[in-house]
Design a protein around this motif. Structure first.
Motif, PDB file in Angstrom:
ATOM      1  N   LEU A 282       3.031  -9.839 -23.995  1.00  0.00           N
ATOM      2  CA  LEU A 282       2.583  -8.550 -23.605  1.00  0.00           C
ATOM      3  C   LEU A 282       2.668  -7.722 -25.042  1.00  0.00           C
ATOM      4  CD1 LEU A 282       2.058  -6.576 -21.445  1.00  0.00           C
ATOM      5  CD2 LEU A 282       4.365  -6.183 -21.284  1.00  0.00           C
ATOM      6  N   LEU A 283       3.579  -7.768 -25.891  1.00  0.00           N
ATOM      7  CA  LEU A 283       3.483  -6.980 -26.759  1.00  0.00           C
ATOM      8  C   LEU A 283       2.145  -7.372 -27.766  1.00  0.00           C
ATOM      9  CD1 LEU A 283       7.122  -7.233 -27.926  1.00  0.00           C
ATOM     10  CD2 LEU A 283       5.891  -5.263 -27.116  1.00  0.00           C
ATOM     11  N   GLY A 284       1.900  -8.648 -27.690  1.00  0.00           N
ATOM     12  CA  GLY A 284       0.726  -8.930 -28.624  1.00  0.00           C
ATOM     13  C   GLY A 284      -0.654  -8.346 -28.051  1.00  0.00           C
ATOM     14  N   ILE A 285      -0.686  -8.208 -26.532  1.00  0.00           N
ATOM     15  CA  ILE A 285      -1.802  -7.775 -26.086  1.00  0.00           C
ATOM     16  C   ILE A 285      -1.951  -6.189 -26.211  1.00  0.00           C
ATOM     17  CG2 ILE A 285      -2.681  -7.177 -23.673  1.00  0.00           C
ATOM     18  CD1 ILE A 285      -1.814  -9.645 -22.823  1.00  0.00           C
ATOM     19  N   ILE A 286      -0.752  -5.548 -26.252  1.00  0.00           N
ATOM     20  CA  ILE A 286      -0.583  -3.983 -26.860  1.00  0.00           C
ATOM     21  C   ILE A 286      -1.017  -4.051 -28.136  1.00  0.00           C
ATOM     22  CG2 ILE A 286       0.793  -1.999 -26.761  1.00  0.00           C
ATOM     23  CD1 ILE A 286       2.844  -3.244 -24.671  1.00  0.00           C
ATOM     24  N   PHE A 287      -0.560  -4.545 -28.805  1.00  0.00           N
ATOM     25  CA  PHE A 287      -1.038  -4.460 -30.263  1.00  0.00           C
ATOM     26  C   PHE A 287      -2.625  -4.398 -30.437  1.00  0.00           C
ATOM     27  CE2 PHE A 287      -2.549  -6.366 -34.374  1.00  0.00           C
ATOM     28  CZ  PHE A 287      -1.767  -5.485 -35.205  1.00  0.00           C
ATOM     29  N   LEU A 288      -2.923  -5.448 -29.570  1.00  0.00           N
ATOM     30  CA  LEU A 288      -4.792  -5.634 -29.854  1.00  0.00           C
ATOM     31  C   LEU A 288      -5.204  -4.349 -29.075  1.00  0.00           C
ATOM     32  CD1 LEU A 288      -5.011  -9.503 -28.802  1.00  0.00           C
ATOM     33  CD2 LEU A 288      -5.422  -8.279 -31.010  1.00  0.00           C
ATOM     34  N   GLY A 289      -4.738  -3.910 -27.934  1.00  0.00           N
ATOM     35  CA  GLY A 289      -5.441  -2.803 -27.421  1.00  0.00           C
ATOM     36  C   GLY A 289      -5.125  -1.505 -28.311  1.00  0.00           C
ATOM     37  N   LEU A 290      -4.286  -1.539 -29.029  1.00  0.00           N
ATOM     38  CA  LEU A 290      -4.128  -0.216 -29.893  1.00  0.00           C
ATOM     39  C   LEU A 290      -5.190  -0.419 -31.108  1.00  0.00           C
ATOM     40  CD1 LEU A 290      -0.269   0.527 -29.822  1.00  0.00           C
ATOM     41  CD2 LEU A 290      -2.031   1.966 -28.784  1.00  0.00           C
TER      42      LEU A 290
END
Length: 313
Positions: free
Chosen positions: A218-226
């Motif tokens: 989930l943190l990886g997904i958030i990183f990509l979104g940002l």
């Protein structure tokens, strides 16, 4: 073979012939060929001029995105199928200690090649900032070159004012505060959560293993979104694009390829999460999980160097 020899020599598994390497090679070729054409012609600066007659270049420029999408689809299909075969072999108990060593050596060589991949890009950044820009500014014995080529050029990084009218420089440089700093904290946190998950696997705590692996993904997904948000801000507010000189090209080259690696790592973590939920991995047999952890920690370390040399300095 006698029982004594069976105990002395471990079994050696030879996989069947696989079609996936050639399928992957075809997918990579289409991915690179279509992607390069799509990027080149999407800027509008190098798009071929239309002619009255037939032009293969004009025709293909309209299909670059399709070739790229086809290559991406083939790569996804190849990875899905190859991973499925490997998982079935592992869960079927076909692998031995020798295969485990081979997997580890292969993963270490792969990460070593990835290190060289990023070293080349950081080397390009170093060459530009430390050697080329001072040279163009007339430092050393290059006063005449400076006077003839770019008499008004001053060595300053990030280079937003370009010594040519062919390209438009960025209006403002991307700072380290804000989204880059937040993404740095996110990746550091993700390394911590993945380490907890890894120790939980070794301790047989499957609940913590599943939860912390899912949190890392989930943190990886958030990183990509940002990062997508950061790119939108760079294009619209800062004028920082692929066409804004050496600063823009090195910025997107380094952060973009790193983002691609985060995408691959995030997909890997999602697959690991699904496998954990399906009851895969034990404290004794979990190399696939360790390989994902190695890769993710490598991506995090690269980001730390990137954050320092691209955003801070």
């Amino acid at each position: 073979m006698s029982t004594e020899n069976e105990e002395k020599y471990e079994k050696y598994y030879v996989p069947e012939q696989s079609p996936w390497p050639i399928v992957g090679a075809i997918g990579l070729f289409l991915l690179a060929f279509g992607g390069a054409n799509f990027i080149q012609n999407s800027t509008g600066k190098y798009a071929p001029a239309a002619t009255d007659g037939f032009s293969f270049q004009v025709m293909f420029s309209e299909w670059g995105w399709f070739v790229f999408a086809l290559g991406l689809a083939i790569m996804i299909y190849m990875m899905w199928s190859w991973w499925k075969d490997t998982i079935q072999e592992s869960m079927g108990g076909l692998y031995s200690a020798q295969m485990d060593r081979s997997f580890r050596q292969g993963m270490l060589w792969f990460i070593s090649s990835e290190v060289m991949f990023f070293v080349a890009f950081f080397g390009a950044l170093f060459y530009t900032r430390v050697l080329v820009m001072p040279w163009l500014a007339g430092e050393g014995n290059n006063a005449m070159t400076h006077a003839l080529l770019y008499p008004d050029f001053m060595s300053h990084w990030p280079m937003t004012m370009l010594p040519t009218d062919k390209f438009e420089g960025a209006r403002e440089a991307m700072g380290a505060a804000g989204l880059p700093a937040i993404n740095t904290a996110i990746l550091l946190t993700s390394s911590w959560t993945l380490t907890i998950a890894h120790h939980a696997l070794k301790d047989g705590n499957r609940s913590a293993l599943l939860n912390y692996t899912a949190i890392t993904a989930l943190l990886g997904i958030i990183f990509l979104g940002l990062q997508v948000w950061e790119y939108i801000h760079a294009y619209n507010a800062l004028g920082l694009t692929l066409g804004s000189g050496i600063y823009g090209s090195t910025f997107f080259m380094l952060t973009g390829f790193h983002g691609l690696h985060v995408t691959i790592g995030t997909i890997y973590l999602i697959v690991l999460t699904v496998r954990i939920a399906s009851g895969h991995f034990t404290a004794e047999n979990h190399f696939a999980y360790e390989a994902g952890a190695w890769y993710w920690h490598f991506v995090d370390v690269v980001w730390l160097f990137l954050f320092i040399f691209v955003y801070v300095l």
